[in-house]
Design an enzyme around this catalytic site. Structure first.
Site, PDB file in Angstrom:
ATOM      1  N   LYS A  28       7.811   2.285 -20.806  1.00  0.00           N
ATOM      2  CA  LYS A  28       8.150   2.854 -19.506  1.00  0.00           C
ATOM      3  C   LYS A  28       9.383   3.722 -19.681  1.00  0.00           C
ATOM      4  O   LYS A  28      10.183   3.512 -20.594  1.00  0.00           O
ATOM      5  CB  LYS A  28       8.455   1.739 -18.484  1.00  0.00           C
ATOM      6  CG  LYS A  28       8.235   2.179 -17.058  1.00  0.00           C
ATOM      7  CD  LYS A  28       6.755   2.125 -16.696  1.00  0.00           C
ATOM      8  CE  LYS A  28       6.488   2.537 -15.271  1.00  0.00           C
ATOM      9  NZ  LYS A  28       5.093   2.264 -14.899  1.00  0.00           N
TER      10      LYS A  28
HETATM   11  P1  NAD Z   1       4.688   7.441  -4.987  1.00  0.00           P
HETATM   12  O1  NAD Z   1       6.074   7.903  -5.192  1.00  0.00           O
HETATM   13  O2  NAD Z   1       3.569   8.412  -4.998  1.00  0.00           O
HETATM   14  O3  NAD Z   1       4.560   6.620  -3.611  1.00  0.00           O
HETATM   15  C1  NAD Z   1       5.382   5.569  -3.228  1.00  0.00           C
HETATM   16  C2  NAD Z   1       5.377   5.575  -1.696  1.00  0.00           C
HETATM   17  O4  NAD Z   1       5.975   4.374  -1.223  1.00  0.00           O
HETATM   18  C3  NAD Z   1       6.162   6.746  -1.111  1.00  0.00           C
HETATM   19  O5  NAD Z   1       5.385   7.371  -0.111  1.00  0.00           O
HETATM   20  C4  NAD Z   1       7.407   6.071  -0.541  1.00  0.00           C
HETATM   21  O6  NAD Z   1       7.922   6.746   0.611  1.00  0.00           O
HETATM   22  C5  NAD Z   1       6.884   4.686  -0.188  1.00  0.00           C
HETATM   23  N1  NAD Z   1       7.902   3.658  -0.182  1.00  0.00           N
HETATM   24  C6  NAD Z   1       8.931   3.447  -1.054  1.00  0.00           C
HETATM   25  N2  NAD Z   1       9.643   2.364  -0.699  1.00  0.00           N
HETATM   26  C7  NAD Z   1       9.048   1.867   0.425  1.00  0.00           C
HETATM   27  C8  NAD Z   1       9.309   0.758   1.251  1.00  0.00           C
HETATM   28  N3  NAD Z   1      10.329  -0.069   1.025  1.00  0.00           N
HETATM   29  N4  NAD Z   1       8.475   0.552   2.312  1.00  0.00           N
HETATM   30  C9  NAD Z   1       7.446   1.366   2.567  1.00  0.00           C
HETATM   31  N5  NAD Z   1       7.147   2.443   1.806  1.00  0.00           N
HETATM   32  C10 NAD Z   1       7.942   2.682   0.751  1.00  0.00           C
HETATM   33  O7  NAD Z   1       4.475   6.298  -6.094  1.00  0.00           O
HETATM   34  P2  NAD Z   1       3.100   5.708  -6.598  1.00  0.00           P
HETATM   35  O8  NAD Z   1       2.707   6.416  -7.828  1.00  0.00           O
HETATM   36  O9  NAD Z   1       2.157   5.578  -5.463  1.00  0.00           O
HETATM   37  O10 NAD Z   1       3.579   4.247  -7.068  1.00  0.00           O
HETATM   38  C11 NAD Z   1       3.745   3.172  -6.152  1.00  0.00           C
HETATM   39  C12 NAD Z   1       3.836   1.887  -6.928  1.00  0.00           C
HETATM   40  O11 NAD Z   1       2.645   1.728  -7.706  1.00  0.00           O
HETATM   41  C13 NAD Z   1       4.969   1.776  -7.927  1.00  0.00           C
HETATM   42  O12 NAD Z   1       5.377   0.424  -8.017  1.00  0.00           O
HETATM   43  C14 NAD Z   1       4.329   2.193  -9.244  1.00  0.00           C
HETATM   44  O13 NAD Z   1       5.019   1.681 -10.367  1.00  0.00           O
HETATM   45  C15 NAD Z   1       2.982   1.564  -9.081  1.00  0.00           C
HETATM   46  N6  NAD Z   1       1.903   2.135  -9.901  1.00  0.00           N
HETATM   47  C16 NAD Z   1       1.595   3.457  -9.851  1.00  0.00           C
HETATM   48  C17 NAD Z   1       0.519   3.952 -10.590  1.00  0.00           C
HETATM   49  C18 NAD Z   1       0.066   5.372 -10.492  1.00  0.00           C
HETATM   50  O14 NAD Z   1      -0.990   5.695 -11.068  1.00  0.00           O
HETATM   51  N7  NAD Z   1       0.753   6.226  -9.789  1.00  0.00           N
HETATM   52  C19 NAD Z   1      -0.199   3.076 -11.425  1.00  0.00           C
HETATM   53  C20 NAD Z   1       0.130   1.732 -11.464  1.00  0.00           C
HETATM   54  C21 NAD Z   1       1.188   1.267 -10.680  1.00  0.00           C
END
Ligand code: NAD
Length: 421
Positions: free
Chosen positions: A111
């Site tokens: 990461k």
């Molecule tokens: P992103 O930045 O696209 O979206 C995150 C969203 O969550 C944003 O819209 C943000 O405003 C919102 N957010 C943040 N804190 C918040 C809170 N306290 N309450 C409500 N909303 C909140 O990120 P993403 O890629 O969607 O990733 C989200 C999670 O999923 C992370 O933990 C990431 O590690 C995990 N993840 C992502 C992927 C991927 O393919 N993108 C894969 C596996 C895991």
């Protein structure tokens, strides 16, 4: 598991280690392998000078942690956030090792992250920071070494810059150095929706197991970013009733179901969902505790802790985010009979399709979206049943089962490779 302070409880590295130690003990993992797998292989800290638009020079701190390369090249996203810490990146790198092993794809775990506030930076500043970070990592990453991908606040554009910078240093285009790229420069069809699609696939399996159908399954999703918005939209298309969406700037509640196509279009136009007219405004913290069949935390870490776990009312907790639940909360949820689909299984659709992207880049041959989705479904369904079978056979909860399955697979590979010689 031992009692810890709230500060320790919400430290992602502590959360990871607590589950790892417990699962390793259940597996009777030998002490040497426990030492090998408990800590990351390599940790790099970089200080990146960036020329800002106002003419000043700023220095950002970035990390890349490789937890394990036993099963293949390290694999894992890069996040941009003001509160990235080395402990968080360590935890996320370890989770990547376990995640890749749970879905049985040939990658280890890594990461990366940069401490910055991307919402306050221009595109030019972000590009210069990304390129400098990539240049610092040139010897550390590579298609056979460590393959970054997007995570919180990074996207296809950031991956395109990383790929281009790495390629400049290699004096040739190397598309397979990162995944999550735009489709026309080596990205995979279906990658953008893959994490959300994977969540839908494991939820389909979980509701079948609990005797529910999508039409009578109410879903609340926290986070409407890449993961949450795609999960919500795909689940709505399947017939699930999405009754709540929680974002940082507000939450939406509609017990009759939110029209996701309209909400999606509204977000595209307004860049926010807060004032969407076809749902009631709700308190974000309260909506997380609302009655529903499936809760999908898809935002960030530590949303379900010892403070609120007892008031969570969902039947299925489908962890879209990494580390949304603390180890202390696990025990409370288990006591209340919540069926947890742990992060290292639930959100593994993203890395699985990243694996397909890496394969396609190396093949130089790109698959149809239907092929990507079909292969993804196959892997997610198998992984779901592997974890559930392991849980039933060893009388542990799904999370510990997923860790045990993963640790066992990684440990087996290490023994087979014979690293003790
Ligand atoms: P992103 O930045 O696209 O979206 C995150 C969203 O969550 C944003 O819209 C943000 O405003 C919102 N957010 C943040 N804190 C918040 C809170 N306290 N309450 C409500 N909303 C909140 O990120 P993403 O890629 O969607 O990733 C989200 C999670 O999923 C992370 O933990 C990431 O590690 C995990 N993840 C992502 C992927 C991927 O393919 N993108 C894969 C596996 C895991």
């Amino acid at each position: 598991m031992k009692t810890v302070s709230l500060e320790q409880e919400i430290n992602p590295w502590e959360a990871q280690s607590a589950r790892f130690d417990f699962a390793a003990q259940k597996l009777n993992l030998d002490e040497g392998l426990w030492k090998v797998l408990r800590y990351p292989n390599r940790e790099l800290i970089v200080h990146i000078p960036v020329a800002m638009d106002n003419g000043k020079l700023e220095v950002f701190t970035g990390f890349r942690v490789q937890h394990s390369i036993a099963r293949g090249p390290a694999k894992g996203g890069v996040r941009y956030s003001p509160d990235v810490t080395l402990d968080e990146v360590r935890a996320l790198a370890s989770w990547m090792t376990w995640k890749c092993a749970v879905v049985n794809i040939p990658f280890g775990g890594a990461k990366g992250g940069i401490i910055c506030d991307p919402h306050k930076m221009s595109q030019g500043e972000l590009e210069r920071m990304t390129r400098r970070y990539t240049a610092e990592l040139v010897e550390f990453i590579g298609p056979e070494k460590d393959v970054p991908a997007p995570d919180m606040n990074t996207n296809e554009q950031v991956m395109a810059w990383m790929m281009d910078t790495y390629s400049m240093h290699m004096r040739q285009t190397v598309t397979s150095v990162v995944t999550g790229k735009p489709i026309n420069i080596g990205g995979s069809r279906g990658r953008r929706e893959a994490t959300g699609r994977g969540i839908m696939i494991v939820c389909d399996e979980a509701i079948r197991k609990l005797g529910l159908r999508p039409e009578n399954t109410r879903v609340i999703v926290q986070g409407f970013g890449n993961v949450g918005s795609n999960a919500a939209r795909l689940m709505a298309q399947k017939g699930y009733k999405i009754i709540g969406i929680i974002e940082v700037d507000g939450a939406l509640h509609n017990p009759h179901g939110i029209n996701l196509e309209k909400l999606w279009a509204y977000r595209e136009k307004n860049r926010s969902i807060a004032a969407f007219p076809e749902a009631d405004k709700a308190d974000p913290a309260e909506l997380l505790l609302e009655d529903c069949e499936i809760l999908v935390p898809a935002a960030t870490e530590n949303q379900i802790t010892s403070r609120n776990a007892a008031r969570i009312k969902c039947r299925i907790l489908a962890e879209g985010a990494n580390g949304p639940t603390t180890a202390a909360a696990d025990e409370i949820l288990a006591g209340n009979g919540v069926f947890v689909i742990p992060d290292i299984l639930c959100n593994a659709g993203g890395v699985t399709t990243s694996y397909f992207e890496w394969v396609q880049d190396r093949q130089g041959y790109f698959w149809k979206e239907s092929v990507v989705n079909e292969q993804l479904e196959d892997i997610m369904v198998n992984a779901f049943h592997d974890v559930v079978r392991f849980a039933e056979a060893h009388h542990v909860n799904n999370r510990i089962a997923a860790y045990m399955l993963a640790i066992d697979r990684v440990a087996y590979t290490i023994r087979q490779r014979g690293i003790y010689a």
